[in-house]
Design a protein around this motif. Structure first.
Motif, PDB file in Angstrom:
ATOM      1  N   ALA A 265       0.803  -1.221   0.000  1.00 47.13           N
ATOM      2  CA  ALA A 265       0.000   0.000   0.000  1.00 47.13           C
ATOM      3  C   ALA A 265       0.834   1.267   0.000  1.00 47.13           C
ATOM      4  CB  ALA A 265      -0.930   0.002   1.218  1.00 47.13           C
ATOM      5  N   LEU A 266       1.959   1.278   0.736  1.00 45.36           N
ATOM      6  CA  LEU A 266       2.725   2.512   0.915  1.00 45.36           C
ATOM      7  C   LEU A 266       3.923   2.624  -0.014  1.00 45.36           C
ATOM      8  CD1 LEU A 266       2.825   2.988   4.796  1.00 45.36           C
ATOM      9  CD2 LEU A 266       1.328   4.098   3.130  1.00 45.36           C
ATOM     10  N   LEU A 267       4.538   1.500  -0.387  1.00 47.53           N
ATOM     11  CA  LEU A 267       5.809   1.555  -1.106  1.00 47.53           C
ATOM     12  C   LEU A 267       5.744   1.012  -2.528  1.00 47.53           C
ATOM     13  CD1 LEU A 267       7.989   0.300   1.871  1.00 47.53           C
ATOM     14  CD2 LEU A 267       7.726   2.659   1.101  1.00 47.53           C
ATOM     15  N   LEU A 268       4.833   0.087  -2.781  1.00 49.49           N
ATOM     16  CA  LEU A 268       4.779  -0.556  -4.086  1.00 49.49           C
ATOM     17  C   LEU A 268       3.562  -0.158  -4.913  1.00 49.49           C
ATOM     18  CD1 LEU A 268       5.875  -4.106  -2.872  1.00 49.49           C
ATOM     19  CD2 LEU A 268       7.299  -2.412  -4.061  1.00 49.49           C
ATOM     20  N   ALA A 269       2.572   0.475  -4.279  1.00 52.38           N
ATOM     21  CA  ALA A 269       1.375   0.906  -5.004  1.00 52.38           C
ATOM     22  C   ALA A 269       1.701   2.093  -5.903  1.00 52.38           C
ATOM     23  CB  ALA A 269       0.269   1.276  -4.024  1.00 52.38           C
ATOM     24  N   SER A 270       0.936   2.222  -6.981  1.00 51.93           N
ATOM     25  CA  SER A 270       1.158   3.289  -7.963  1.00 51.93           C
ATOM     26  C   SER A 270      -0.084   4.158  -8.047  1.00 51.93           C
ATOM     27  CB  SER A 270       1.457   2.674  -9.337  1.00 51.93           C
ATOM     28  OG  SER A 270       1.651   3.679 -10.311  1.00 51.93           O
ATOM     29  N   ALA A 271       0.096   5.472  -7.836  1.00 51.30           N
ATOM     30  CA  ALA A 271      -1.013   6.424  -7.943  1.00 51.30           C
ATOM     31  C   ALA A 271      -0.520   7.656  -8.699  1.00 51.30           C
ATOM     32  CB  ALA A 271      -1.535   6.814  -6.565  1.00 51.30           C
ATOM     33  N   ARG A 272      -0.965   7.794  -9.923  1.00 55.49           N
ATOM     34  CA  ARG A 272      -0.547   8.897 -10.800  1.00 55.49           C
ATOM     35  C   ARG A 272      -1.598  10.013 -10.713  1.00 55.49           C
ATOM     36  NH1 ARG A 272       0.788   7.982 -17.245  1.00 55.49           N
ATOM     37  NH2 ARG A 272       1.878   9.969 -17.606  1.00 55.49           N
ATOM     38  N   VAL A 273      -1.516  10.783  -9.643  1.00 53.22           N
ATOM     39  CA  VAL A 273      -2.579  11.734  -9.292  1.00 53.22           C
ATOM     40  C   VAL A 273      -2.254  13.126  -9.833  1.00 53.22           C
ATOM     41  CG1 VAL A 273      -3.917  12.706  -7.388  1.00 53.22           C
ATOM     42  CG2 VAL A 273      -3.034  10.367  -7.223  1.00 53.22           C
ATOM     43  N   VAL A 274      -3.266  13.762 -10.399  1.00 51.71           N
ATOM     44  CA  VAL A 274      -3.122  15.084 -11.011  1.00 51.71           C
ATOM     45  C   VAL A 274      -3.967  16.101 -10.233  1.00 51.71           C
ATOM     46  CG1 VAL A 274      -3.442  16.422 -13.128  1.00 51.71           C
ATOM     47  CG2 VAL A 274      -2.803  14.002 -13.261  1.00 51.71           C
TER      48      VAL A 274
END
Length: 301
Positions: A265-274
């Protein structure tokens, strides 16, 4: 403006309080102890459901930043419950108190997090994107929903979905610096996961913009305009420190070190937030680009 701030001693809260005070606003801290004589503070204890409601009357705005640090310990069941309760129950209690005031504030700026979106790969995410899955996404959904009593009372509620906060004074960057300065930094996992970040010194401006822009309500992505991959972040930090970054950290090693759920959740998750709503409403970022931001924060510009 007269503004109350919870979580005022944390990394973000301290920066917000200092900035608002410097700008000439009257800041009232929400504290869990009895205020000293003459101190601009209001006592509250969300666990005991106690608050000096009279001290909240007549505020122009409230900035709610209180909550347990999600990265300070392994996610055992008790730890996860504390993270959820501090955000959801604390926010609901505060908003119930605000809804009961004779003169509630016009605006509530409440912290949330980009964890709302979960692990989404390379998908660009705006405030209109649906929520993700997993523990953090669930907490963020409940956290934002807990502000409903204030909104129903007519308070304009802004939920700041905050990304990874960059500052050498604390948070993720401060924990990385010793390893990177020793030349032991490296890409985490595959390195393709996106990091949505924001410089600490941009957050007070985002908070003030949210308070002053009267048409802004609901979720607001509090992140810099260009998210980067973990590989790009690693290379930029190594370059800023003039250090090599040769040592990748395998995903399995992270899962062994901190636990699988927390690592994912904290280190491997990807969130490309704009930050679509901030950009649409004219907010000008002080720190829009990662490389120049790191150089400035580390005093190497």
């Amino acid at each position: 403006m007269r503004v109350a701030v919870s979580g005022s001693t944390g990394l973000v809260g301290s920066e917000v309080v200092d900035s608002l005070s410097t700008a000439g606003h009257e800041v009232v801290r929400l504290v869990r102890r009895s205020p000293a004589p003459g101190e601009r503070a209001v006592r509250w204890d969300p666990e005991k459901r106690e608050v000096d409601a009279a001290g909240l009357e007549g505020l122009d705005a409230v900035v709610h930043l209180a909550g347990e640090n999600v990265g300070s310990g392994r996610w055992a069941a008790a730890r996860k419950a504390a993270i959820r309760d501090s955000r959801v129950n604390g926010t609901r209690f505060l908003c119930d108190a605000l809804a009961g005031l004779a003169r509630p504030p016009k605006t509530l700026v409440c912290a949330s997090a980009v964890g709302y979106y979960g692990d989404r790969g390379e998908e660009p995410l705006t405030e209109e994107s649906p929520p993700g899955t997993g523990f953090l996404a669930e907490v963020c959904r409940e956290w934002e929903a807990a502000s409903a009593p204030a909104a129903q009372r007519g308070v304009r509620v802004v939920a700041l979905r905050i990304g990874m906060v960059l500052s050498p004074k604390g948070g993720a960057l401060a924990r990385m610096l010793p390893l990177f300065r020793a030349g032991l930094g490296g890409v985490i996992g595959g390195g393709r996961q996106y990091i949505s970040w924001v410089a600490l010194d941009d957050l007070p401006g985002i908070v003030l913009h949210s308070m002053q822009y009267g048409f802004l309500r609901g979720p607001v992505n509090a992140v810099a305009p260009r998210p980067v991959t973990n590989r790009e972040f690693t290379e930029a930090l190594g370059k800023a420190l003039s250090r090599p970054t040769p040592l990748p950290v395998p995903a399995f090693a992270l899962r062994l070190a901190v636990g699988g759920e927390m690592a994912d959740a904290l280190l491997l998750a990807s969130a490309r937030v704009v930050p679509k709503r901030l950009l649409d409403t004219g907010y000008a970022f002080r720190s829009p680009e990662l490389e120049t931001t790191l150089l400035r924060l580390l005093g190497r510009q």
